[in-house]
Structures are given as C-alpha cells and as structure tokens.
Design a protein around this motif. Structure first.
Motif, short mmCIF file in Angstrom:
data_model
loop_
_atom_site.label_atom_id
_atom_site.label_comp_id
_atom_site.label_asym_id
_atom_site.label_seq_id
_atom_site.Cartn_x
_atom_site.Cartn_y
_atom_site.Cartn_z
N LEU A 199 21.34 33.61 -53.55
CA LEU A 199 21.63 33.05 -55.36
C LEU A 199 23.09 32.40 -55.09
CD1 LEU A 199 19.40 33.83 -57.06
CD2 LEU A 199 20.66 35.41 -58.56
N PRO A 200 24.15 32.69 -54.67
CA PRO A 200 25.36 32.10 -54.94
C PRO A 200 25.30 30.54 -54.28
CG PRO A 200 25.91 34.15 -54.11
CD PRO A 200 24.47 34.13 -53.67
N GLY A 201 24.40 30.81 -53.24
CA GLY A 201 23.81 29.90 -52.89
C GLY A 201 23.46 28.13 -53.06
N PHE A 202 22.01 28.88 -53.80
CA PHE A 202 21.39 28.20 -54.59
C PHE A 202 22.40 28.13 -56.17
CE2 PHE A 202 18.18 31.01 -54.01
CZ PHE A 202 17.66 30.42 -52.76
N GLY A 203 23.56 28.65 -56.09
CA GLY A 203 24.47 28.50 -57.60
C GLY A 203 25.10 27.30 -56.67
N ILE A 204 25.43 26.94 -55.68
CA ILE A 204 25.91 26.20 -55.40
C ILE A 204 25.40 25.04 -55.31
CG2 ILE A 204 27.36 24.82 -53.16
CD1 ILE A 204 28.26 27.96 -52.78
N LEU A 205 23.99 25.01 -54.69
CA LEU A 205 23.67 23.83 -54.76
C LEU A 205 22.97 23.10 -56.31
CD1 LEU A 205 20.96 21.70 -53.56
CD2 LEU A 205 19.69 24.26 -54.32
N ALA A 206 23.06 23.97 -57.41
CA ALA A 206 23.34 23.37 -58.61
C ALA A 206 24.28 22.58 -59.38
CB ALA A 206 23.01 24.52 -59.53
N ALA A 207 25.13 23.43 -58.54
CA ALA A 207 26.53 22.72 -58.47
C ALA A 207 26.97 21.25 -58.03
CB ALA A 207 27.90 23.45 -58.54
N VAL A 208 26.76 21.28 -57.14
CA VAL A 208 26.82 19.71 -56.41
C VAL A 208 25.13 18.22 -57.31
CG1 VAL A 208 25.90 18.78 -54.09
CG2 VAL A 208 26.61 21.02 -54.01
N GLY A 209 24.80 19.09 -56.99
CA GLY A 209 24.03 18.53 -58.07
C GLY A 209 24.77 17.85 -59.76
N GLY A 210 25.60 18.83 -59.87
CA GLY A 210 26.37 18.45 -61.44
C GLY A 210 27.30 17.64 -61.11
N ILE A 211 27.84 17.74 -59.72
CA ILE A 211 29.08 16.91 -59.22
C ILE A 211 28.59 15.79 -59.46
CG2 ILE A 211 30.61 16.44 -57.50
CD1 ILE A 211 30.98 18.65 -58.92
N ILE A 212 27.20 15.13 -59.01
CA ILE A 212 26.66 14.21 -58.77
C ILE A 212 26.61 13.42 -59.45
CG2 ILE A 212 24.84 13.17 -57.86
CD1 ILE A 212 24.15 14.79 -55.62
N ILE A 213 26.43 13.85 -60.93
CA ILE A 213 25.97 13.69 -61.96
C ILE A 213 27.24 13.83 -62.87
CG2 ILE A 213 25.49 14.23 -64.94
CD1 ILE A 213 23.14 16.32 -63.31
#
Length: 285
Positions: free
Chosen positions: A172-186
């Motif tokens: 789950l923390p990895g999935f959180g990082i995945l979502a965070a990376v998507g947010g950084i792209i935005i």
C-alpha cells in the motif's frame, strides 16, 4: 466492540492531531488519489489470489468485526459431543456411528450441539477421523501423526487470506507513492501557474503517500494480524479433538480422554476438570 474502539482511537489520534496542528480536512479529501490506491490494492489482491482465498478472506474479515461466539459454551458442547460419540463406540462399536458420521447434518447427536454442528470444517475433521479409526486398528502414535499433519494443512490453508492481506498492506505505501508520482506529474504540467496552484497540486500529491502509509499501518496490517490470530485460536478446537481421539485409542477412559482435549483449550476460557465433569454429567442425564 474492541475493534471499533481501536478504529475510533486511530481516527481521533491521526486526524485529530492533524487538525490540531492546523491542517484542513478538505485538503485530505482527494478522491482521485483514493481511487488510484484503493483500486490498485483491490486489483492486485484479485490478481494474486485464487477465488477460494478471496472468498475466505471476505469471510474472515467479516468475522473479525462481528460479535465473537460464546467460546466457553462452544467448547463445552464440543466436549459433550465427543463424549457422546466415544460412549456410543464403547457401548455399541464403530458400526453404530455410521448414521451419525455419514450424514452429520441429519444426525440428532450432532444437532444436539448447534454451535459445533455449524462449524463444518470441525465436523468434517471429526467424522473423517472417526471413519479412519473404524477402518482398522491404529496405534496412538500413528493416529497422532496423521492428525497433526491434517491440522497443519488446515491451518496453512486458513492462514493464506491473512498472509495475502498482509502482502497487500505492505504494498500500500508503494501504491501511495504511485499516486504521489502521478500528482507530481500533474504539478509539473502546471509549473507555469501561480505559486498557490502549484502548492495545491503538491499537497494533493503528498496525500497519496499519506493514504498509503495510513491504510497500511492503521488498517490492513492490523486486520491481517487479527485474522491470523483468530485462525490460530480457532485451531484449538482441532487440537482438542486430536488429543481426545489419540487418548481414546490409547485405551484411556472416556472422561480422561476428553480431559486430554480440555488441556488444549485457551486459559481464558478453559473450564476446570470439575466444571467439565459436571457439564458432561448433566448432558448424560
């Protein structure tokens, strides 16, 4: 009740502390981040497990939040059932058990003890091994070895859902990082915008990491641990049956054979020998 109290303490501590420090709950509410993390976790769990494990996982998750069964009454019924079965064998032989072990759901003997009768795994364990004992002479050592292997196999299967959920929790923390990376792209796409807008996007991205860590250590990991503990506690009933049948094959009197099983019951619910003897006498009356 205890589980809900624990959840309440977690929510009040984490979000209460966050708001006390000046945080806004509106900033935490990021549906897109929740969709990414929750969807990835559910999808990965479905991909990584066969249907029977997913079905058992749903059952065990419901079990840890539902009202617990009356364990003391359950074990009293189990000991009374074992006494009735063993006394039937002693008085009339194994052949007299056919009507009970072939169709236990229709047996008046099993239905006399409803808490045990609806535990289909334990009933199957009892009937299968009584059938095995009836097929020929076995030494106590041979029977004990077979029963220990079967109990180990059952426990391994029942622990698969908790282990799978724990692996999902660890991811789950990895999935959180995945979502965070998507947010950084935005955020990078809006780099020419105002500082306020960039700050909003960065905060939204960090929420993904927050949700991943929060979901792992505050919910899924404790839930998987609770599931594993419940399975191990429930396996005590199988150990109780094992010890009773082995003692009976070793030519112990019925009461002493049942007492051998009683010794495996957890301390917080284990009846004394006198309580067990009184209960069994009442069932015979």
């Amino acid at each position: 009740m205890q589980k809900f109290l624990g959840v309440l303490i977690i929510l009040c501590s984490v979000f209460g502390g966050y708001m006390w420090a000046g945080g806004s709950m509106a900033a935490i509410w990021q549906p897109a981040e929740i969709l990414i993390i929750g969807g990835a976790a559910i999808g990965a769990t479905i991909v990584g497990n066969p249907p029977q494990v997913l079905k058992e996982m749903r059952f065990q998750l419901r079990a840890i939040v539902s009202a617990p069964k009356d364990e003391r009454e359950y074990y009293m019924e189990l000991m009374a059932l074992l006494q009735a079965l063993l006394e039937t064998i002693r008085n009339s032989g194994f052949k007299s058990l056919d009507q009970h072990i072939e169709t236990p759901e229709q047996s008046d003997l099993f239905n006399r003890y409803p808490l045990v009768a609806k535990d289909f795994r334990l009933v199957s364990f009892i009937t299968d091994n009584l059938r095995l004992m009836a097929m020929g002479q076995m030494s106590p050592h041979e029977l004990e070895g077979l029963l220990e292997q079967e109990i180990e196999a059952i426990q391994t299967d029942l622990l698969l859902p908790s282990r799978s959920l724990q692996r999902t929790a660890e991811a789950l923390p990895g999935f959180g990082i995945l979502a965070a990376v998507g947010g950084i792209i935005i955020t990078m796409q809006a780099i020419d915008g105002s500082i306020a807008l960039i700050g909003y996007y960065v905060a939204a991205a960090l929420v993904g990491t927050f949700i991943g860590i929060f979901g792992c250590y505050c919910f899924l990991d404790p839930a998987s641990n609770a599931m594993a503990q419940r399975v191990k506690r429930n396996m005590t009933a199988f150990e109780c049956v094992r010890a009773t049948l082995v003692a009976y094959i070793a030519k112990k009197p019925t009461l002493l054979a049942i007492d051998a099983g009683r010794k495996h019951i957890q301390l917080d619910i284990k009846p004394t020998f006198n309580e067990m003897e009184k209960w069994l006498a009442e069932q015979e009356a």
